[in-house]
Write a protein that holds these residues in place. Structure first.
Motif, PDB file in Angstrom:
ATOM      1  N   LEU A 107      87.857  58.327  31.880  1.00 35.03           N
ATOM      2  CA  LEU A 107      88.878  57.298  32.086  1.00 35.03           C
ATOM      3  C   LEU A 107      88.757  56.192  31.042  1.00 35.03           C
ATOM      4  N   THR A 108      87.526  55.813  30.675  1.00 36.49           N
ATOM      5  CA  THR A 108      87.349  54.745  29.685  1.00 36.49           C
ATOM      6  C   THR A 108      87.868  55.144  28.311  1.00 36.49           C
ATOM      7  N   ARG A 109      87.982  56.431  28.064  1.00 37.71           N
ATOM      8  CA  ARG A 109      88.507  56.886  26.779  1.00 37.71           C
ATOM      9  C   ARG A 109      90.017  56.704  26.691  1.00 37.71           C
ATOM     10  N   PHE A 111      91.571  53.982  28.153  1.00 42.81           N
ATOM     11  CA  PHE A 111      91.896  52.552  28.215  1.00 42.81           C
ATOM     12  C   PHE A 111      90.858  51.764  27.411  1.00 42.81           C
ATOM     13  N   PRO A 112      91.235  51.293  26.218  1.00 45.01           N
ATOM     14  CA  PRO A 112      90.280  50.582  25.344  1.00 45.01           C
ATOM     15  C   PRO A 112      89.724  49.298  25.952  1.00 45.01           C
ATOM     16  N   ASN A 113      90.402  48.720  26.927  1.00 44.81           N
ATOM     17  CA  ASN A 113      89.953  47.464  27.529  1.00 44.81           C
ATOM     18  C   ASN A 113      89.227  47.670  28.858  1.00 44.81           C
ATOM     19  N   LEU A 114      88.897  48.908  29.170  1.00 42.33           N
ATOM     20  CA  LEU A 114      88.246  49.220  30.440  1.00 42.33           C
ATOM     21  C   LEU A 114      86.729  49.254  30.274  1.00 42.33           C
ATOM     22  N   TRP A 115      86.040  48.533  31.163  1.00 46.07           N
ATOM     23  CA  TRP A 115      84.589  48.511  31.201  1.00 46.07           C
ATOM     24  C   TRP A 115      84.143  48.950  32.595  1.00 46.07           C
ATOM     25  N   VAL A 116      83.195  49.871  32.650  1.00 44.25           N
ATOM     26  CA  VAL A 116      82.760  50.446  33.929  1.00 44.25           C
ATOM     27  C   VAL A 116      81.274  50.223  34.121  1.00 44.25           C
ATOM     28  N   ARG A 117      80.941  49.753  35.301  1.00 44.36           N
ATOM     29  CA  ARG A 117      79.529  49.642  35.709  1.00 44.36           C
ATOM     30  C   ARG A 117      79.313  50.580  36.886  1.00 44.36           C
ATOM     31  N   ILE A 118      78.228  51.354  36.841  1.00 43.81           N
ATOM     32  CA  ILE A 118      77.948  52.313  37.909  1.00 43.81           C
ATOM     33  C   ILE A 118      76.452  52.320  38.187  1.00 43.81           C
ATOM     34  N   SER A 119      76.096  52.304  39.468  1.00 42.98           N
ATOM     35  CA  SER A 119      74.693  52.317  39.874  1.00 42.98           C
ATOM     36  C   SER A 119      74.597  53.026  41.220  1.00 42.98           C
ATOM     37  N   ASP A 120      73.376  53.337  41.625  1.00 43.11           N
ATOM     38  CA  ASP A 120      73.203  53.956  42.934  1.00 43.11           C
ATOM     39  C   ASP A 120      72.032  53.318  43.662  1.00 43.11           C
ATOM     40  N   SER A 121      71.588  53.926  44.732  1.00 44.41           N
ATOM     41  CA  SER A 121      70.539  53.332  45.551  1.00 44.41           C
ATOM     42  C   SER A 121      69.211  53.231  44.810  1.00 44.41           C
ATOM     43  N   ASP A 122      69.075  53.938  43.688  1.00 48.44           N
ATOM     44  CA  ASP A 122      67.877  53.824  42.864  1.00 48.44           C
ATOM     45  C   ASP A 122      68.023  52.775  41.774  1.00 48.44           C
ATOM     46  N   ILE A 149      79.764  51.463  30.683  1.00 43.59           N
ATOM     47  CA  ILE A 149      80.444  52.567  29.995  1.00 43.59           C
ATOM     48  C   ILE A 149      81.760  52.016  29.460  1.00 43.59           C
ATOM     49  N   HIS A 150      81.982  52.195  28.160  1.00 40.99           N
ATOM     50  CA  HIS A 150      83.173  51.663  27.494  1.00 40.99           C
ATOM     51  C   HIS A 150      83.573  52.603  26.370  1.00 40.99           C
ATOM     52  N   ASP A 151      84.839  53.007  26.383  1.00 41.59           N
ATOM     53  CA  ASP A 151      85.348  53.910  25.343  1.00 41.59           C
ATOM     54  C   ASP A 151      84.510  55.181  25.249  1.00 41.59           C
ATOM     55  N   GLY A 152      84.052  55.661  26.399  1.00 39.74           N
ATOM     56  CA  GLY A 152      83.258  56.886  26.441  1.00 39.74           C
ATOM     57  C   GLY A 152      81.813  56.729  26.019  1.00 39.74           C
ATOM     58  N   THR A 185      79.505  37.760  29.198  1.00 38.41           N
ATOM     59  CA  THR A 185      79.027  38.304  27.928  1.00 38.41           C
ATOM     60  C   THR A 185      80.029  39.292  27.346  1.00 38.41           C
ATOM     61  N   LEU A 186      80.581  40.154  28.179  1.00 35.43           N
ATOM     62  CA  LEU A 186      81.554  41.141  27.705  1.00 35.43           C
ATOM     63  C   LEU A 186      82.835  40.463  27.238  1.00 35.43           C
ATOM     64  N   ARG A 187      83.177  39.337  27.862  1.00 36.28           N
ATOM     65  CA  ARG A 187      84.395  38.604  27.479  1.00 36.28           C
ATOM     66  C   ARG A 187      84.233  37.899  26.140  1.00 36.28           C
ATOM     67  N   THR A 188      83.061  37.361  25.904  1.00 38.94           N
ATOM     68  CA  THR A 188      82.864  36.488  24.746  1.00 38.94           C
ATOM     69  C   THR A 188      82.177  37.156  23.561  1.00 38.94           C
ATOM     70  N   SER A 189      81.640  38.343  23.779  1.00 39.99           N
ATOM     71  CA  SER A 189      80.918  39.022  22.700  1.00 39.99           C
ATOM     72  C   SER A 189      81.648  40.300  22.304  1.00 39.99           C
ATOM     73  N   PRO A 190      81.710  40.601  21.018  1.00 37.69           N
ATOM     74  CA  PRO A 190      82.339  41.855  20.595  1.00 37.69           C
ATOM     75  C   PRO A 190      81.469  43.039  20.987  1.00 37.69           C
ATOM     76  N   PRO A 191      82.078  44.203  21.199  1.00 35.02           N
ATOM     77  CA  PRO A 191      81.284  45.384  21.568  1.00 35.02           C
ATOM     78  C   PRO A 191      80.169  45.711  20.583  1.00 35.02           C
ATOM     79  N   THR A 192      80.357  45.308  19.303  1.00 38.02           N
ATOM     80  CA  THR A 192      79.340  45.608  18.293  1.00 38.02           C
ATOM     81  C   THR A 192      78.053  44.827  18.517  1.00 38.02           C
ATOM     82  N   SER A 193      78.115  43.758  19.334  1.00 40.06           N
ATOM     83  CA  SER A 193      76.899  42.980  19.608  1.00 40.06           C
ATOM     84  C   SER A 193      76.060  43.605  20.710  1.00 40.06           C
ATOM     85  N   LEU A 194      76.614  44.612  21.365  1.00 43.27           N
ATOM     86  CA  LEU A 194      75.875  45.299  22.410  1.00 43.27           C
ATOM     87  C   LEU A 194      75.083  46.459  21.805  1.00 43.27           C
TER      88      LEU A 194
END
Length: 344
Positions: A107-109, A111-122, A149-152, A185-194
């Motif tokens: 899905l992130t591939r 939508f260029p402006n989509l950012w996904v966070r995913i975690s589980d019980s661990d 996860i962003h842009d795949g 951080t995601l709002r104010t920093s370019p993806p290249t800084s990650l």
């Protein structure tokens, strides 16, 4: 123990997603981050519909162990923007969790402006998958809300003292990151800084290499002998085999009480919903984990089924599988699947 000073639901600095999830549960959040005045920024509803379409394309007939992939819009006080949120309880079938990851990455591939966070019980399970190649400064004490996860791609928010670097920062900088801080951080920093490490990404997404073919490969077909009424329900609602199997697999004595009467219930009590009469043999679609759950059970026939089990149909009715599917090693493979899921 909570104290009076601890943030609580409704407080501006309350980060509800730092709370521990139930066992065998995966949680995901989808954010649209970009210039709201731009006409190219999709709405959350557009992303949600695209996710439903992607799910329909990839896994329309997939049988979820306990809960399906789903998204709903949420607003968290202090976060500054709405987002899409979902949780899926995958039980014994860890493949459900990885299917969710696969769908979200794809899905992130789109939508260029989509950012996904995913975690589980661990916790940050994607980093757990890549534990052998993660930098030393990244630990369970400071990795919360840093993995996105962003842009795949798999991107990591660095510690403030080491932007874009994987060197070991001072201990004072090694602290947990709240969700509002991560969003800022995601709002104010370019993806290249990650941090984008192809090695970490390859390890974290290793299990996704077998998708989408794994969606079909995880299914198992078996011929079952069951009452005609039940066969009709499974034909109309094939995914109902999952809650039915789970209910049997996690049964307790109280749930079995109607079956254990020495004779069929009298007319004054509730009759069996599916009495052992008018039996038919049909092919039923399981996942390998669901089938393994059934095969792992030793279940002596209830009194009302004893006459049936003395007949030639006994073998078919005992596990609901008179004949295996085309794979002669299906039972062994199903057992391995359950064991792998339980150990994951």
């Amino acid at each position: 123990m909570d104290t009076a000073a601890d943030p609580r639901p409704g407080d501006e600095d309350f980060d509800g997603f730092r709370m521990r999830l139930p066992e065998d549960c995966v949680e995901y959040m989808l954010f649209i981050i970009g210039d709201k005045t731009s006409s190219s920024i999709p709405s959350l509803e557009t992303v949600r519909k695209a996710a439903d379409q992607k799910l329909d394309e990839l896994a329309k007939d997939y049988i979820w162990q306990r809960e399906p992939f789903k998204l709903e819009t949420k607003v968290q006080k202090g976060l500054g923007l709405p987002y899409l949120h979902g949780t899926t309880h995958y039980g014994d079938n860890v493949e459900d969790e990885w299917l969710v990851v696969y769908i979200l990455r794809e899905l992130t591939r789109s939508f260029p402006n989509l950012w996904v966070r995913i975690s589980d019980s661990d916790g940050e399970f994607l980093l757990i998958e890549a534990a052998k190649v993660t930098p030393k400064w990244l630990s369970p004490e400071n990795d919360t809300n840093r993995v996105w996860i962003h842009d795949g791609k798999l991107l990591i928010i660095p510690l403030s003292s080491a932007p874009g670097s994987q060197s070991t920062p001072p201990a004072t900088a090694s602290k947990p990151l709240s969700l509002p801080e991560a969003i800022n951080t995601l709002r104010t920093s370019p993806p290249t800084s990650l941090i984008h490490s192809p090695l970490i990404e390859a390890e974290a997404f290793y299990r996704l290499e077998k998708y989408p073919s794994q969606i079909t490969a995880s299914l198992h077909y078996a011929r079952v002998t069951i009452p005609r009424k039940l066969a009709y329900i499974l034909h109309a609602r094939p995914k109902s085999v999952a809650p039915a199997t789970e209910a049997f697999y996690t049964r307790d004595p109280r749930a079995l009480k109607p079956l254990l009467a020495p004779t069929p219930p009298s007319s004054s009590s509730s009759p069996l919903t599916f009495p052992p009469t008018d039996l038919v043999t049909i092919s039923v679609r399981f996942t390998k984990v669901l089938y393994a759950q059934l095969k792992s059970q030793h279940f002596p026939p209830p009194p009302v089924w004893l006459s049936l089990f003395r007949s030639a149909e006994a073998a078919a009715a005992a596990t609901g599988s008179g004949q295996e599917n085309a794979d002669p090693h299906a039972e062994a493979e199903a057992g391995k699947e359950l064991a792998a899921s339980n150990s994951a």
